[in-house]
Write a protein that holds these residues in place. Structure first.
Motif, PDB file in Angstrom:
ATOM      1  N   VAL A   1      21.460  76.032  80.043  1.00 52.65           N
ATOM      2  CA  VAL A   1      22.083  75.905  78.725  1.00 52.65           C
ATOM      3  C   VAL A   1      23.569  76.225  78.826  1.00 52.65           C
ATOM      4  N   ASN A   2      24.373  75.360  78.230  1.00 52.69           N
ATOM      5  CA  ASN A   2      25.827  75.527  78.232  1.00 52.69           C
ATOM      6  C   ASN A   2      26.214  76.924  77.753  1.00 52.69           C
ATOM      7  N   LYS A   3      27.147  77.576  78.478  1.00 55.42           N
ATOM      8  CA  LYS A   3      27.531  78.954  78.145  1.00 55.42           C
ATOM      9  C   LYS A   3      28.121  79.060  76.745  1.00 55.42           C
ATOM     10  N   GLU A   4      28.888  78.057  76.319  1.00 55.65           N
ATOM     11  CA  GLU A   4      29.483  78.064  74.980  1.00 55.65           C
ATOM     12  C   GLU A   4      28.390  78.033  73.910  1.00 55.65           C
ATOM     13  N   ILE A   5      27.379  77.208  74.129  1.00 53.38           N
ATOM     14  CA  ILE A   5      26.254  77.120  73.190  1.00 53.38           C
ATOM     15  C   ILE A   5      25.468  78.426  73.198  1.00 53.38           C
ATOM     16  N   LEU A   6      25.265  78.975  74.382  1.00 57.17           N
ATOM     17  CA  LEU A   6      24.569  80.253  74.528  1.00 57.17           C
ATOM     18  C   LEU A   6      25.239  81.337  73.694  1.00 57.17           C
ATOM     19  N   ASN A   7      26.556  81.415  73.766  1.00 57.71           N
ATOM     20  CA  ASN A   7      27.301  82.423  73.009  1.00 57.71           C
ATOM     21  C   ASN A   7      27.219  82.185  71.506  1.00 57.71           C
ATOM     22  N   LYS A   8      27.240  80.920  71.098  1.00 52.36           N
ATOM     23  CA  LYS A   8      27.125  80.586  69.678  1.00 52.36           C
ATOM     24  C   LYS A   8      25.768  81.012  69.124  1.00 52.36           C
ATOM     25  N   ILE A   9      24.716  80.743  69.883  1.00 55.90           N
ATOM     26  CA  ILE A   9      23.365  81.124  69.453  1.00 55.90           C
ATOM     27  C   ILE A   9      23.263  82.639  69.297  1.00 55.90           C
ATOM     28  N   LYS A  10      23.751  83.360  70.286  1.00 59.49           N
ATOM     29  CA  LYS A  10      23.710  84.827  70.229  1.00 59.49           C
ATOM     30  C   LYS A  10      24.509  85.361  69.041  1.00 59.49           C
ATOM     31  N   GLU A  11      25.653  84.743  68.781  1.00 65.18           N
ATOM     32  CA  GLU A  11      26.500  85.170  67.660  1.00 65.18           C
ATOM     33  C   GLU A  11      25.810  84.944  66.326  1.00 65.18           C
ATOM     34  N   PHE A  12      25.195  83.769  66.157  1.00 60.76           N
ATOM     35  CA  PHE A  12      24.464  83.475  64.924  1.00 60.76           C
ATOM     36  C   PHE A  12      23.349  84.497  64.709  1.00 60.76           C
ATOM     37  N   HIS A  13      22.628  84.805  65.791  1.00 57.99           N
ATOM     38  CA  HIS A  13      21.489  85.721  65.671  1.00 57.99           C
ATOM     39  C   HIS A  13      21.937  87.125  65.269  1.00 57.99           C
ATOM     40  N   ILE A  14      23.010  87.598  65.863  1.00 58.86           N
ATOM     41  CA  ILE A  14      23.494  88.950  65.590  1.00 58.86           C
ATOM     42  C   ILE A  14      24.053  89.075  64.174  1.00 58.86           C
ATOM     43  N   LYS A  15      24.895  88.132  63.785  1.00 56.35           N
ATOM     44  CA  LYS A  15      25.558  88.264  62.480  1.00 56.35           C
ATOM     45  C   LYS A  15      24.621  88.011  61.295  1.00 56.35           C
ATOM     46  N   THR A  16      23.456  87.434  61.540  1.00 50.04           N
ATOM     47  CA  THR A  16      22.503  87.184  60.441  1.00 50.04           C
ATOM     48  C   THR A  16      21.307  88.134  60.471  1.00 50.04           C
ATOM     49  N   GLU A  17      21.392  89.182  61.269  1.00 47.40           N
ATOM     50  CA  GLU A  17      20.272  90.126  61.393  1.00 47.40           C
ATOM     51  C   GLU A  17      19.872  90.696  60.042  1.00 47.40           C
ATOM     52  N   HIS A  18      20.833  90.917  59.162  1.00 51.53           N
ATOM     53  CA  HIS A  18      20.542  91.491  57.837  1.00 51.53           C
ATOM     54  C   HIS A  18      19.592  90.619  57.022  1.00 51.53           C
ATOM     55  N   LYS A  19      19.561  89.335  57.299  1.00 51.42           N
ATOM     56  CA  LYS A  19      18.686  88.422  56.554  1.00 51.42           C
ATOM     57  C   LYS A  19      17.215  88.611  56.925  1.00 51.42           C
ATOM     58  N   ARG A  20      16.972  89.103  58.124  1.00 57.44           N
ATOM     59  CA  ARG A  20      15.603  89.230  58.624  1.00 57.44           C
ATOM     60  C   ARG A  20      15.031  90.627  58.457  1.00 57.44           C
ATOM     61  N   LYS A  21      15.833  91.565  57.963  1.00 59.97           N
ATOM     62  CA  LYS A  21      15.379  92.943  57.816  1.00 59.97           C
ATOM     63  C   LYS A  21      15.061  93.275  56.365  1.00 59.97           C
ATOM     64  N   LEU A  22      14.235  94.299  56.174  1.00 55.65           N
ATOM     65  CA  LEU A  22      13.971  94.798  54.832  1.00 55.65           C
ATOM     66  C   LEU A  22      15.244  95.395  54.251  1.00 55.65           C
ATOM     67  N   ILE A  23      15.322  95.459  52.931  1.00 53.63           N
ATOM     68  CA  ILE A  23      16.484  96.035  52.267  1.00 53.63           C
ATOM     69  C   ILE A  23      16.605  97.505  52.648  1.00 53.63           C
ATOM     70  N   PRO A  24      17.776  97.946  53.116  1.00 55.87           N
ATOM     71  CA  PRO A  24      17.952  99.365  53.477  1.00 55.87           C
ATOM     72  C   PRO A  24      17.720 100.288  52.276  1.00 55.87           C
ATOM     73  N   LYS A  25      17.008 101.376  52.522  1.00 50.11           N
ATOM     74  CA  LYS A  25      16.719 102.349  51.471  1.00 50.11           C
ATOM     75  C   LYS A  25      17.580 103.585  51.646  1.00 50.11           C
ATOM     76  N   GLY A  26      17.980 104.189  50.540  1.00 48.54           N
ATOM     77  CA  GLY A  26      18.789 105.396  50.582  1.00 48.54           C
ATOM     78  C   GLY A  26      17.983 106.608  51.036  1.00 48.54           C
ATOM     79  N   PRO A  27      18.640 107.769  51.125  1.00 46.53           N
ATOM     80  CA  PRO A  27      17.978 109.006  51.593  1.00 46.53           C
ATOM     81  C   PRO A  27      16.908 109.499  50.629  1.00 46.53           C
ATOM     82  N   LYS A  28      15.941 110.227  51.157  1.00 46.26           N
ATOM     83  CA  LYS A  28      14.861 110.798  50.341  1.00 46.26           C
ATOM     84  C   LYS A  28      15.306 112.111  49.719  1.00 46.26           C
ATOM     85  N   ASN A  29      14.613 112.467  48.636  1.00 44.76           N
ATOM     86  CA  ASN A  29      14.841 113.771  48.011  1.00 44.76           C
ATOM     87  C   ASN A  29      13.496 114.392  47.646  1.00 44.76           C
ATOM     88  N   TYR A  30      12.571 114.285  48.597  1.00 43.93           N
ATOM     89  CA  TYR A  30      11.239 114.873  48.399  1.00 43.93           C
ATOM     90  C   TYR A  30      10.616 115.226  49.737  1.00 43.93           C
TER      91      TYR A  30
END
Length: 253
Positions: free
Chosen positions: A224-253
């Motif tokens: 796989v072309n190195k330029e394409i490889l880097n683009k794929i990795k970049e897309f995956h990293i910068k969109t990680e927030h889309k695949r995760k649950l919404i972050p929750k704040g600290p507990k108080n219990y």
């Protein structure tokens, strides 16, 4: 589209994908029952993913599969494809014109013809689909395949805001092969992949590489072309927030 994937399948491969279709249907049915729902709701875009999922669901659920083509403008070429698909689905697709409503929304927020407007349209459509789903006690299905999910190539809380993602573990090439078996119209099989949210917008042009190259990357092909490889990795990293649950704040219990 280019000659990818190869849709000339041998008998064993056809049998394999027929079994996969059945597994998807059983999985959908299991989740419908688990949610005490009566069916599914699916937005039809005119693309390969929604057409294939619609064919799978109609065969499984018939009148309990609710399909909607949501539009904001005249799109004659796309509507020709959807008319052909509608024949396959026994004319079960309902067309809903949201043009006036979305124009009003766009003017209110001074939206330009860019990805802010495109993402707003995707979320606008999802609001409509969930309204319909609630009226019919249905689960909303998403059409994102593994390629799109890995790359984060979907709108957060738009086409990514759904109840079930039946294709999220399947490659784009898998979708094409199931589509062929399910007799999805050739015009849909042959069109360039597009989110259909902006004029003249195509997935692979925007990504900067084609889905075939992505699948070579996933399969570990070192050529796989190195330029394409880097683009794929970049897309995956910068969109990680889309695949995760919404972050929750600290507990108080």
């Amino acid at each position: 589209m280019a000659k990818w994937p190869n849709l000339n399948m041998e008998i064993q491969e056809i049998k394999k994908y027929k079994r996969l279709i059945k597994r998807i249907q059983n999985w959908i049915l299991k989740n419908i029952k688990k949610a005490n729902a009566t069916g599914i709701t699916l937005g039809i875009s005119g693309g390969i993913d929604s057409a294939t999922l619609a064919a799978i669901c109609y065969d499984l659920l018939k009148e309990n599969a609710h399909f909607y083509y949501l539009k904001t403008k005249v799109d004659n070429e796309n509507e020709k494809d959807i008319k052909q698909l509608n024949k396959l689905l026994n004319y079960s697709i309902e067309k809903i014109d949201l043009g006036k409503e979305f124009d009003s929304f766009s003017k209110k927020f001074t939206l330009k013809n860019d990805w802010v407007k495109a993402n707003a349209k995707s979320r606008f459509f999802m609001t409509a689909l969930y309204t319909k789903a609630q009226q019919t006690n249905s689960l909303v299905l998403g059409t994102d395949n593994f390629n799109e999910y890995y790359l984060g190539y979907f709108t957060k809380w738009g086409d990514g805001g759904v109840d079930l993602l039946p294709f999220a573990n399947l490659l784009k090439s898998d979708i094409y092969k199931m589509a062929k078996i399910l007799s999805v119209p050739e015009s849909i099989l042959n069109k360039k992949p597009s989110a259909n949210l902006l004029d003249n917008q195509y997935d692979e042009d925007e990504l900067g590489f084609n889905y075939a190259s992505f699948e070579e990357f996933i399969k570990g092909n070192s050529a796989v072309n190195k330029e394409i490889l880097n683009k794929i990795k970049e897309f995956h990293i910068k969109t990680e927030h889309k695949r995760k649950l919404i972050p929750k704040g600290p507990k108080n219990y």
